[in-house]
Design a protein around this motif. Sequence first.
Motif, PDB file in Angstrom:
ATOM      1  N   ASP A  99      -1.467 -34.751   6.910  1.00 52.03           N
ATOM      2  CA  ASP A  99      -2.237 -35.243   5.771  1.00 52.03           C
ATOM      3  C   ASP A  99      -1.821 -36.685   5.494  1.00 52.03           C
ATOM      4  O   ASP A  99      -0.673 -36.941   5.118  1.00 52.03           O
ATOM      5  CB  ASP A  99      -1.939 -34.353   4.563  1.00 52.03           C
ATOM      6  CG  ASP A  99      -2.836 -34.655   3.368  1.00 52.03           C
ATOM      7  OD1 ASP A  99      -3.391 -35.765   3.311  1.00 52.03           O
ATOM      8  OD2 ASP A  99      -2.961 -33.778   2.503  1.00 52.03           O
ATOM      9  N   ARG A 124      -2.234 -38.477   3.162  1.00 53.09           N
ATOM     10  CA  ARG A 124      -1.823 -38.738   1.776  1.00 53.09           C
ATOM     11  C   ARG A 124      -0.310 -38.552   1.624  1.00 53.09           C
ATOM     12  O   ARG A 124       0.266 -38.960   0.625  1.00 53.09           O
ATOM     13  CB  ARG A 124      -2.549 -37.772   0.828  1.00 53.09           C
ATOM     14  CG  ARG A 124      -4.029 -38.032   0.707  1.00 53.09           C
ATOM     15  CD  ARG A 124      -4.746 -36.923  -0.016  1.00 53.09           C
ATOM     16  NE  ARG A 124      -4.682 -35.673   0.705  1.00 53.09           N
ATOM     17  CZ  ARG A 124      -5.293 -34.557   0.330  1.00 53.09           C
ATOM     18  NH1 ARG A 124      -6.022 -34.548  -0.776  1.00 53.09           N
ATOM     19  NH2 ARG A 124      -5.202 -33.443   1.033  1.00 53.09           N
ATOM     20  N   GLU A 125       0.302 -37.939   2.626  1.00 47.57           N
ATOM     21  CA  GLU A 125       1.745 -37.672   2.552  1.00 47.57           C
ATOM     22  C   GLU A 125       2.538 -38.812   3.167  1.00 47.57           C
ATOM     23  O   GLU A 125       2.183 -39.333   4.223  1.00 47.57           O
ATOM     24  CB  GLU A 125       2.072 -36.356   3.278  1.00 47.57           C
ATOM     25  CG  GLU A 125       1.498 -35.138   2.566  1.00 47.57           C
ATOM     26  CD  GLU A 125       1.710 -33.855   3.348  1.00 47.57           C
ATOM     27  OE1 GLU A 125       2.361 -33.897   4.413  1.00 47.57           O
ATOM     28  OE2 GLU A 125       1.219 -32.804   2.888  1.00 47.57           O
ATOM     29  N   ASP A 126       3.604 -39.197   2.505  1.00 44.21           N
ATOM     30  CA  ASP A 126       4.431 -40.335   2.947  1.00 44.21           C
ATOM     31  C   ASP A 126       4.934 -40.162   4.367  1.00 44.21           C
ATOM     32  O   ASP A 126       4.957 -41.113   5.149  1.00 44.21           O
ATOM     33  CB  ASP A 126       5.627 -40.525   1.995  1.00 44.21           C
ATOM     34  CG  ASP A 126       5.178 -41.017   0.621  1.00 44.21           C
ATOM     35  OD1 ASP A 126       4.041 -41.521   0.533  1.00 44.21           O
ATOM     36  OD2 ASP A 126       5.947 -40.889  -0.341  1.00 44.21           O
TER      37      ASP A 126
END
Length: 211
Positions: free
Chosen positions: A101, A103-105
């Motif tokens: 994802d 959106r994940e760091d």
Amino acid sequence: MAKKKFSKDWVHQHINDPYVKLAQQKGYRARAAFKLSEILELEKINVKGKRVVDLGSSPGSWSQYVREQMVGPGGVLDGRIIALDILEMEPIAGVEFMQGDFREDEVLERLEKSLVGQKVDLVISDMAPNLSGVAAADSARMQHLCDLALEFALAHLKTDGVLIVKAFHGSGFSQIVKLYKNHFVRVVERKPKASRDKSAETFLVARDLKN
């Protein structure tokens, strides 16, 4: 009963769709490849020698098309494609796939490591949310995906780079366009012929980041 009729109609439409047949003939994983091909042609975007990131890439037809356009003499790939998706994607020769994802760091860090500090020429996103049928909720989900794609592009695009993203006409659409125009010199809407007439989808092509 209505639902059964709807699904029968959809199957009939899908089987008889010329773009579905053409995708099968050309070996594309989805008819969506023709949407991207038309947008790139209309916008005169050449991907050869470019760095491209495909967000929400699965099943991979957009990456397939970009790769095809990058192949130079002797079958040598002139360019780089990195594809990301939460879902699995069958491998495509010459395409670097990262599952996760964005959106994940942790996923972003992996991508940034892979780019070695280099900026991207083109970000493409055919992402769409799982639709609930509730217009307001679906519009909000689509808007969220457009925001995420924009955020990603602002962090990784070259100044003269291009972002192509799927959006839906409806509630919140004009706000998405306005937001994109705040950050890019030129933002246009494209509705490719391969998009079904009944579909509310349209694609935004945003070019040249504002300073």
